[in-house]
Design an enzyme around this catalytic site. Structure first.
Site, short mmCIF file in Angstrom:
data_model
loop_
_atom_site.label_atom_id
_atom_site.label_comp_id
_atom_site.label_asym_id
_atom_site.label_seq_id
_atom_site.Cartn_x
_atom_site.Cartn_y
_atom_site.Cartn_z
N HIS A 100 0.84 -1.20 0.00
CA HIS A 100 0.00 0.00 0.00
C HIS A 100 0.87 1.25 0.00
CE1 HIS A 100 -3.35 -2.42 2.01
NE2 HIS A 100 -2.28 -3.08 2.43
N GLU A 143 2.72 -0.81 4.50
CA GLU A 143 2.39 0.54 4.05
C GLU A 143 3.67 1.32 3.80
OE1 GLU A 143 -0.50 2.18 3.61
OE2 GLU A 143 -2.06 0.98 4.61
N HIS A 164 -2.62 -3.58 -3.25
CA HIS A 164 -3.97 -3.32 -2.74
C HIS A 164 -4.95 -3.20 -3.91
CE1 HIS A 164 -6.47 -0.92 0.46
NE2 HIS A 164 -6.96 -2.11 0.21
N ASP A 184 -3.77 1.96 -4.96
CA ASP A 184 -2.41 1.90 -4.41
C ASP A 184 -1.80 0.51 -4.59
OD1 ASP A 184 -4.48 1.26 -2.44
OD2 ASP A 184 -2.88 1.11 -0.95
N THR A 222 0.38 5.26 1.86
CA THR A 222 -0.41 5.80 2.96
C THR A 222 -1.25 7.02 2.61
OG1 THR A 222 1.42 7.21 3.69
CG2 THR A 222 1.29 4.99 4.65
#
Length: 260
Positions: free
Chosen positions: A41, A104, A151, A161, A43
């Site tokens: 991912h 992340e 993701h 993402d 953020t």
């Protein structure tokens, strides 16, 4: 007499505190890690905001990697579930929080500007750090090639993402993700330039990759979103969600390579 009473008290206390003894001398061979995938991912926030969101709300991830410097923060133990993917599906498995490790990366994602959408590049040292972490996770959990996903792969109808600037080819060069043989892609693309497969073919090939995709043969919004997710990963120069010869070639070559 006092010694006997003390011994009885200690036995009773052990029972009250759950003094269970477990024999670990036998280990079953029929087992593997509960982790099936690693989901990447960004953020959409700076470091401090990312830490706040991932530690003080219901959203979480196992790891957060900063951008300057690329510090690795472990926020959730790998043996526990983190809340990082939500409604999701990959290779027929759903609700993937239970079977994934979430990572992340501190990155703002994209901005809408008068000139169009601007995507923030990833810091090279941040990617270097990610690769070290991924290799460690893959080794410890004995994950097969293809277990590191986006993701946007598992939730293509609502997530983009880590976006088109994420360097998937760099991860492929490190042996972490599959990549189509470019010579095979060129040969197959020449054939598809002459005769492009229909939408149902694209949907079938995307499903083989692992995507949750409609199978009705129509180029609807849901199908375009899935095509765009694939393109962001394997053809990021253009991710318009439209079926074309290069996308078809990359899909077919990847699936043929996976089939062995």
């Amino acid at each position: 007499m006092k010694s006997l009473c003390l011994a009885l008290v200690l036995v009773l206390l052990a029972g009250c505190t759950g003094g269970l003894r477990i024999d670990d001398s036998h280990t079953a061979t029929g087992q593997n890690s509960r982790v099936q995938y690693v989901v990447l991912h960004y953020t959409s926030a700076d470091l401090q905001r990312s830490l706040d969101l991932l530690t003080q709300t219901e959203v979480s991830s196992h790891y957060l990697i900063g951008d300057a410097p690329p510090t690795v923060y472990r926020l959730v133990d790998e043996n526990r579930r983190a809340w990082h993917v939500g409604v999701s599906e990959w290779q027929g498995r759903t609700w993937l929080n239970a079977s994934t490790i979430g990572i992340e990366l501190v990155n703002q994602g994209y901005y809408e500007t008068p000139a169009g959408r601007y995507w923030q590049p990833f810091a090279p040292k941040q990617i270097d750090t990610l690769i070290v972490l991924l290799k460690d996770i893959v080794k410890r959990h004995q994950l097969p090639l293809g277990s590191i996903i986006a993701h946007s792969d598992v939730a293509p109808q609502r997530k983009v993402d880590p976006g088109p600037l994420f360097p998937w080819k760099r991860l492929a060069d490190e042996g972490l993700v599959p990549w189509p043989n470019e010579d095979a892609v060129a040969r197959q693309q020449a054939l598809f330039d002459i005769s492009l497969p229909g939408i149902e073919w694209f949907q079938e090939q995307l499903a083989q990759q692992g995507y949750s995709v409609p199978r009705h043969g129509e180029l609807d919004e849901a199908t375009r979103n899935v095509i765009a997710a694939f393109q962001m990963k394997y053809r990021p120069a253009r991710y318009d969600g439209q079926p074309d010869a290069e996308t078809a070639a990359r899909l077919q070559v990847l699936n043929l390579q996976a089939a062995g």
